[in-house]
Motif scaffolding. Structure first.
Motif, mmCIF file in Angstrom:
data_model
loop_
_atom_site.group_PDB
_atom_site.id
_atom_site.type_symbol
_atom_site.label_atom_id
_atom_site.label_comp_id
_atom_site.label_asym_id
_atom_site.label_seq_id
_atom_site.Cartn_x
_atom_site.Cartn_y
_atom_site.Cartn_z
ATOM 1 N N UNK A 8 0.828 -1.208 0.000
ATOM 2 C CA UNK A 8 0.000 0.000 0.000
ATOM 3 C C UNK A 8 0.865 1.263 0.000
ATOM 4 N N UNK A 9 1.946 1.245 0.745
ATOM 5 C CA UNK A 9 2.861 2.386 0.770
ATOM 6 C C UNK A 9 3.445 2.663 -0.604
ATOM 7 N N UNK A 10 3.835 1.610 -1.321
ATOM 8 C CA UNK A 10 4.394 1.794 -2.664
ATOM 9 C C UNK A 10 3.348 2.297 -3.640
ATOM 10 N N UNK A 11 2.106 1.845 -3.476
ATOM 11 C CA UNK A 11 1.014 2.335 -4.328
ATOM 12 C C UNK A 11 0.782 3.828 -4.077
ATOM 13 N N UNK A 12 0.776 4.224 -2.818
ATOM 14 C CA UNK A 12 0.606 5.634 -2.466
ATOM 15 C C UNK A 12 1.721 6.468 -3.070
ATOM 16 N N UNK A 13 2.960 6.023 -2.937
ATOM 17 C CA UNK A 13 4.088 6.775 -3.489
ATOM 18 C C UNK A 13 4.019 6.842 -5.013
ATOM 19 N N UNK A 14 3.593 5.764 -5.658
ATOM 20 C CA UNK A 14 3.479 5.752 -7.112
ATOM 21 C C UNK A 14 2.458 6.784 -7.581
ATOM 22 N N UNK A 20 1.511 14.372 -8.996
ATOM 23 C CA UNK A 20 2.088 15.431 -8.160
ATOM 24 C C UNK A 20 1.527 16.791 -8.583
ATOM 25 N N UNK A 21 1.142 17.622 -7.604
ATOM 26 C CA UNK A 21 0.615 18.948 -7.948
ATOM 27 C C UNK A 21 1.708 19.858 -8.498
ATOM 28 N N UNK A 56 2.887 16.956 2.339
ATOM 29 C CA UNK A 56 3.919 17.255 1.340
ATOM 30 C C UNK A 56 3.324 17.812 0.055
ATOM 31 N N UNK A 57 2.138 17.311 -0.334
ATOM 32 C CA UNK A 57 1.473 17.844 -1.521
ATOM 33 C C UNK A 57 1.054 19.295 -1.298
ATOM 34 N N UNK A 58 0.581 19.615 -0.113
ATOM 35 C CA UNK A 58 0.201 20.998 0.195
ATOM 36 C C UNK A 58 1.435 21.904 0.187
ATOM 37 N N UNK A 59 2.548 21.407 0.708
ATOM 38 C CA UNK A 59 3.803 22.170 0.700
ATOM 39 C C UNK A 59 4.235 22.432 -0.739
ATOM 40 N N UNK A 60 4.131 21.434 -1.577
ATOM 41 C CA UNK A 60 4.515 21.601 -2.989
ATOM 42 C C UNK A 60 3.582 22.588 -3.691
ATOM 43 N N UNK A 61 2.265 22.463 -3.443
ATOM 44 C CA UNK A 61 1.310 23.373 -4.057
ATOM 45 C C UNK A 61 1.624 24.825 -3.721
ATOM 46 N N UNK A 62 2.067 25.070 -2.496
ATOM 47 C CA UNK A 62 2.392 26.430 -2.055
ATOM 48 C C UNK A 62 3.778 26.872 -2.517
ATOM 49 N N UNK A 63 4.593 25.934 -3.002
ATOM 50 C CA UNK A 63 5.945 26.270 -3.435
ATOM 51 C C UNK A 63 6.865 26.578 -2.266
ATOM 52 N N UNK A 64 6.677 25.863 -1.154
ATOM 53 C CA UNK A 64 7.470 26.098 0.051
ATOM 54 C C UNK A 64 8.673 25.164 0.085
#
Length: 118
Positions: A8-14, A20-21, A56-64
């Motif tokens: 499940x972890x590998x599926x989530x990472x894939x 990725x946003x 981490x997706x929220x951090x990426x979306x904000x460009x932080x």
């Protein structure tokens, strides 16, 4: 149970990799100011934890540019437990004005980042 979690972890990472946003683009001066503000922040996380992926997706979306710390390593897990009070991830370590705050719960972390940097 270990095998199920691993798969499940590998599926989530894939899927996180595939979908990725897009990173928020800011003018260089504004991004430098934000980078300075996030320099004293660290996200304690596990790579395949769904709640950590959410943050981490929220951090990426904000460009932080917030440093991530793998809490599976013994010394980081000990720091999280001793200083933060809980061995729980995700946890955002915020150091401001000589004080350190530890923020748990993915929704709280995302709300804080959106209010501060949106």
């Amino acid at each position: 149970m270990f095998i199920v979690r691993w798969v499940l972890g590998r599926i989530i990472l894939f899927f996180n990799f595939i979908f990725a946003p897009k990173k928020r683009q800011r003018p260089i001066a504004e991004q430098a100011k934000i980078d300075e503000q996030t320099r004293n922040m660290q996200l304690y996380q596990y790579p395949a934890c769904p709640f950590c992926v959410k943050v981490r997706r929220a951090i990426r979306r904000q460009g932080l540019n917030i440093a991530t710390v793998d809490a599976k390593q013994a010394e980081h897990q000990q720091t999280l437990l001793e200083q933060g009070g809980k061995a729980m991830v995700p946890c955002l370590r915020i150091e401001e004005n000589g004080q350190v705050h530890w923020m748990y719960e993915s929704s709280d972390i995302i709300n804080y980042l959106n209010q501060r940097f949106a």
